[in-house]
Motif scaffolding. Structure first.
Motif, PDB file in Angstrom:
ATOM      1  N   ALA A 149      -0.219   8.719   1.279  1.00 24.81           N
ATOM      2  CA  ALA A 149       0.649   7.593   1.636  1.00 24.81           C
ATOM      3  C   ALA A 149       1.101   6.843   0.397  1.00 24.81           C
ATOM      4  O   ALA A 149       2.134   6.192   0.403  1.00 24.81           O
ATOM      5  CB  ALA A 149      -0.081   6.632   2.590  1.00 24.81           C
ATOM      6  N   GLY A 150       0.333   6.937  -0.677  1.00 22.44           N
ATOM      7  CA  GLY A 150       0.700   6.234  -1.892  1.00 22.44           C
ATOM      8  C   GLY A 150       1.620   7.043  -2.773  1.00 22.44           C
ATOM      9  O   GLY A 150       2.356   6.500  -3.572  1.00 22.44           O
ATOM     10  N   ASP A 151       1.611   8.373  -2.581  1.00 22.23           N
ATOM     11  CA  ASP A 151       2.416   9.268  -3.420  1.00 22.23           C
ATOM     12  C   ASP A 151       3.885   8.994  -3.305  1.00 22.23           C
ATOM     13  O   ASP A 151       4.645   9.271  -4.197  1.00 22.23           O
ATOM     14  CB  ASP A 151       2.193  10.738  -3.039  1.00 22.23           C
ATOM     15  CG  ASP A 151       1.113  11.336  -3.907  1.00 22.23           C
ATOM     16  OD1 ASP A 151       0.715  12.482  -3.651  1.00 22.23           O
ATOM     17  OD2 ASP A 151       0.669  10.645  -4.830  1.00 22.23           O
ATOM     18  N   PHE A 166      -7.021   5.782  -7.500  1.00 25.71           N
ATOM     19  CA  PHE A 166      -6.416   4.592  -6.910  1.00 25.71           C
ATOM     20  C   PHE A 166      -6.974   4.324  -5.519  1.00 25.71           C
ATOM     21  O   PHE A 166      -7.183   3.169  -5.137  1.00 25.71           O
ATOM     22  CB  PHE A 166      -4.890   4.688  -6.834  1.00 25.71           C
ATOM     23  CG  PHE A 166      -4.282   3.454  -6.224  1.00 25.71           C
ATOM     24  CD1 PHE A 166      -3.810   3.448  -4.922  1.00 25.71           C
ATOM     25  CD2 PHE A 166      -4.241   2.267  -6.932  1.00 25.71           C
ATOM     26  CE1 PHE A 166      -3.294   2.292  -4.360  1.00 25.71           C
ATOM     27  CE2 PHE A 166      -3.731   1.107  -6.376  1.00 25.71           C
ATOM     28  CZ  PHE A 166      -3.252   1.122  -5.084  1.00 25.71           C
ATOM     29  N   ALA A 167      -7.221   5.385  -4.768  1.00 28.42           N
ATOM     30  CA  ALA A 167      -7.796   5.190  -3.431  1.00 28.42           C
ATOM     31  C   ALA A 167      -9.156   4.503  -3.553  1.00 28.42           C
ATOM     32  O   ALA A 167      -9.501   3.620  -2.770  1.00 28.42           O
ATOM     33  CB  ALA A 167      -7.929   6.526  -2.718  1.00 28.42           C
ATOM     34  N   LEU A 200      -1.048   4.176   7.512  1.00 26.65           N
ATOM     35  CA  LEU A 200      -1.829   3.730   6.364  1.00 26.65           C
ATOM     36  C   LEU A 200      -1.068   2.730   5.512  1.00 26.65           C
ATOM     37  O   LEU A 200      -1.663   1.811   4.944  1.00 26.65           O
ATOM     38  CB  LEU A 200      -2.265   4.933   5.525  1.00 26.65           C
ATOM     39  CG  LEU A 200      -3.348   5.788   6.188  1.00 26.65           C
ATOM     40  CD1 LEU A 200      -3.617   7.038   5.369  1.00 26.65           C
ATOM     41  CD2 LEU A 200      -4.638   5.001   6.362  1.00 26.65           C
ATOM     42  N   ARG A 201       0.232   2.893   5.424  1.00 26.08           N
ATOM     43  CA  ARG A 201       0.994   1.897   4.669  1.00 26.08           C
ATOM     44  C   ARG A 201       0.853   0.543   5.340  1.00 26.08           C
ATOM     45  O   ARG A 201       0.825  -0.486   4.683  1.00 26.08           O
ATOM     46  CB  ARG A 201       2.490   2.256   4.604  1.00 26.08           C
ATOM     47  CG  ARG A 201       2.921   3.394   3.713  1.00 26.08           C
ATOM     48  CD  ARG A 201       2.448   3.399   2.278  1.00 26.08           C
ATOM     49  NE  ARG A 201       2.629   2.183   1.537  1.00 26.08           N
ATOM     50  CZ  ARG A 201       2.413   2.081   0.216  1.00 26.08           C
ATOM     51  NH1 ARG A 201       2.053   3.152  -0.459  1.00 26.08           N
ATOM     52  NH2 ARG A 201       2.576   0.936  -0.409  1.00 26.08           N
ATOM     53  N   ARG A 202       0.758   0.527   6.651  1.00 28.12           N
ATOM     54  CA  ARG A 202       0.641  -0.740   7.351  1.00 28.12           C
ATOM     55  C   ARG A 202      -0.786  -1.267   7.315  1.00 28.12           C
ATOM     56  O   ARG A 202      -1.004  -2.428   6.990  1.00 28.12           O
ATOM     57  CB  ARG A 202       1.080  -0.560   8.809  1.00 28.12           C
ATOM     58  CG  ARG A 202       0.991  -1.837   9.658  1.00 28.12           C
ATOM     59  CD  ARG A 202       2.064  -2.833   9.302  1.00 28.12           C
ATOM     60  NE  ARG A 202       1.986  -4.032  10.136  1.00 28.12           N
ATOM     61  CZ  ARG A 202       2.038  -5.278   9.654  1.00 28.12           C
ATOM     62  NH1 ARG A 202       2.142  -5.487   8.358  1.00 28.12           N
ATOM     63  NH2 ARG A 202       1.989  -6.304  10.468  1.00 28.12           N
TER      64      ARG A 202
END
Lengths: 331, 188
Positions: free
Chosen positions: A21-23, B67-68, B140-142
């Motif tokens: 989701a961050g990519d 980062f995770a 997941l962004r939310r």
């Protein structure tokens, strides 16, 4: 258990999902900034940045030459030949249309299959094509499966001269999806996403819409179900704003068949601004100088939400007609 | 600098590791924290994240998903602080998000502590792995990155309506999954 517990639990999501989701960050960053994070890429980023700048100047010079030469520009006179050069037509062949099936709403054709998704047939007065008065109502014909060549299908819908003269109700085909080359579609989607906005007075047409118009042309029995996004000064305008409502009325007064669809999914109400337009109306779109437009085929932007509840209200407007509420979906 | 090199700095107890971490991921971490806490508490929380990362590496070596790893620390610290915060000072984003997640939970549950945390984690991952990539990213962004609906819409080029629809559907499905697993009834 509390919502905080749920929040903590979501925080324990698999790290690969989180990175996935961050990519997307990589796709929306400016090219140079992304490359600069690459250990060996700083110099490469600099070279690519200046190459990109040079390429942009070249494109501007070519565009200026074409403009000065009176050539066909994307929007200026509505001619789509420039679009043909940009969007590949390789996926569209005669063999792809050996069978055309009229599909029910919400079931567009599979991408890349070459088949054509066509919205439900609707009755319109032959004399009023493109100009529907408020007193007219829409009905949905029984869905029929027509097998055969493309011409067989269109022959079934082509209004006769007699019907036109007598103002009889005839069927039209409302085209809401069209499969084009997947790269072209990606370019189209990326362009509008990266640009984020269409400049005032400009009109963006998606590759699927252009492909459909190039293919079906300006047949009398064809209408394109166009999903409209409005922009002003670089910002997208929500369809419940006054600017949007005025724009809808303006286009209706110019003879466009406009539809404002509202739908509730139980959580939020969405309003879709759509047109049932002829090819000419799309190609020579009557843009307002203070508004930017992105035009898509309906199925590119609207998904049928199985959880949507409540009626779908559809407002239609035509030449000099006030906006009236028709419960078209239930007729 | 590559993540693996930054982790090496942590393992070597080189304080440059924190500087590098802040350089590369500070913005992303601040974005997550600022969605939960006000500006005053943000800076303090961010410093706590780096301190916590220093304490956790070693024994952890999050070379693949650095980062995770940091984001999880940031989320948890921010949520801890948020829970302690006076309700009147809470951010609108978190109030809205909290209300949304309330849809996943009917009243009357009684699962406790460590067991809940462990089992919920399994249930959430199982739920996410069964979803399409698009749905997973939006969810997941939310609820992981705390993006707003307009931000998600802009990131992926979807309409806000579509984003809201996807989230609404997924919350309903998550609730079904949790009920089926027995987290949301009085029997477990």
């Amino acid at each position: 258990m509390t919502t905080s517990d749920l929040l903590y639990a979501i925080g324990e999501a698999d790290e690969s999902f989180v990175d996935e989701a961050g990519d997307s960050d990589a796709k929306v960053r400016r090219f140079g900034a992304w490359e600069a994070e690459n250990r060996s890429g700083k110099r490469f980023a600099t070279i690519m940045k200046w190459t990109g700048v040079a390429a942009m100047f070249l494109v501007l010079i070519v565009a200026a030459w074409i403009y000065a030469d009176g050539g066909k520009v994307f929007r200026k006179d509505g001619d789509l030949r420039k679009t043909d050069e940009i969007f590949s037509q390789e996926a569209i062949t005669e063999e792809c249309v050996s069978e055309v099936i009229i599909q029910e709403s919400g079931s567009p054709s599979a991408e890349g299959s070459g088949s054509i998704g066509v919205e439900r047939a609707e009755s319109l007065s032959a004399a009023d094509l493109g100009s529907i008065g408020a007193e007219e109502s829409f009905g949905t014909e029984e869905i029929a499966v027509v097998e055969g060549s493309e011409e067989d299908v269109f022959d079934a819908y082509k209004p006769t001269e007699e019907a036109i003269q007598q103002g009889e109700r005839v069927k039209t085909m409302l085209i809401s999806s069209f499969a084009v080359d997947s790269d072209a579609e990606a370019i189209s989607a990326a362009k509008i996403r990266d640009d984020m906005a269409v400049a005032n007075g400009s009109v963006f047409l998606s590759s699927s819409l252009c492909g459909a118009i190039d293919y079906f042309g300006n047949r009398e029995e064809c209408r394109y179900r166009v999903y409209v996004e409005l922009f002003q000064d670089g910002v997208q305008i929500a369809n419940d704003r006054e600017v949007a409502k005025k724009e809808v009325q303006r286009l209706a007064n110019l003879g466009y068949v406009v539809a404002m669809e509202t739908c509730s999914d139980g959580n939020a109400t969405q309003i879709y601004f759509t047109l049932h337009a002829t090819a000419d109306q799309v190609k020579n779109f009557a843009a307002d100088a203070k508004v930017g437009y992105a035009l898509w085929l309906y199925d590119e932007k609207v998904e049928v939400d199985e959880n949507a509840t409540g009626p779908v209200d559809v407002w239609y407007g035509g030449m000099n007609a006030p906006m009236e509420n028709f419960d078209g979906a239930q007729k | 600098m590559e993540d693996t090199e930054i982790v090496d700095l942590y393992l070597a107890r080189n304080e440059d590791a924190i500087v590098r971490t802040e350089e590369k991921y500070g913005r992303g971490l601040r974005k997550i924290i600022s969605s939960v806490l006000d500006d005053e508490a943000c800076k303090e929380c961010e410093n706590d994240v780096y301190l916590r990362a220093w304490d956790l590496i070693p024994p952890n070596e999050p070379r693949d998903h650095f980062f995770a790893f940091l984001g999880k620390i940031a989320r948890n610290l921010a949520i801890d602080e948020w829970r302690r915060t006076n309700a009147q000072k809470r951010k609108a984003t978190m109030i809205e998000l909290s209300e949304e997640l309330q849809e996943c939970m009917p009243a009357g549950n009684s699962v406790e502590g460590e067991v809940l945390a462990r089992e919920l984690k399994k249930a959430i991952n199982s739920f996410l792995s069964a979803r399409s990539q698009t749905e997973r990213k939006i969810f997941l962004r939310r609820y992981w990155y705390f993006d707003t609906v307009p931000e998600i819409s802009k990131r992926y080029g979807y309409t806000q309506g579509k984003v809201k629809s996807v989230l609404h559907r997924m919350r309903g499905e998550l609730k079904e999954v949790l009920e089926k697993e027995g987290y949301l009834n009085d029997d477990k």
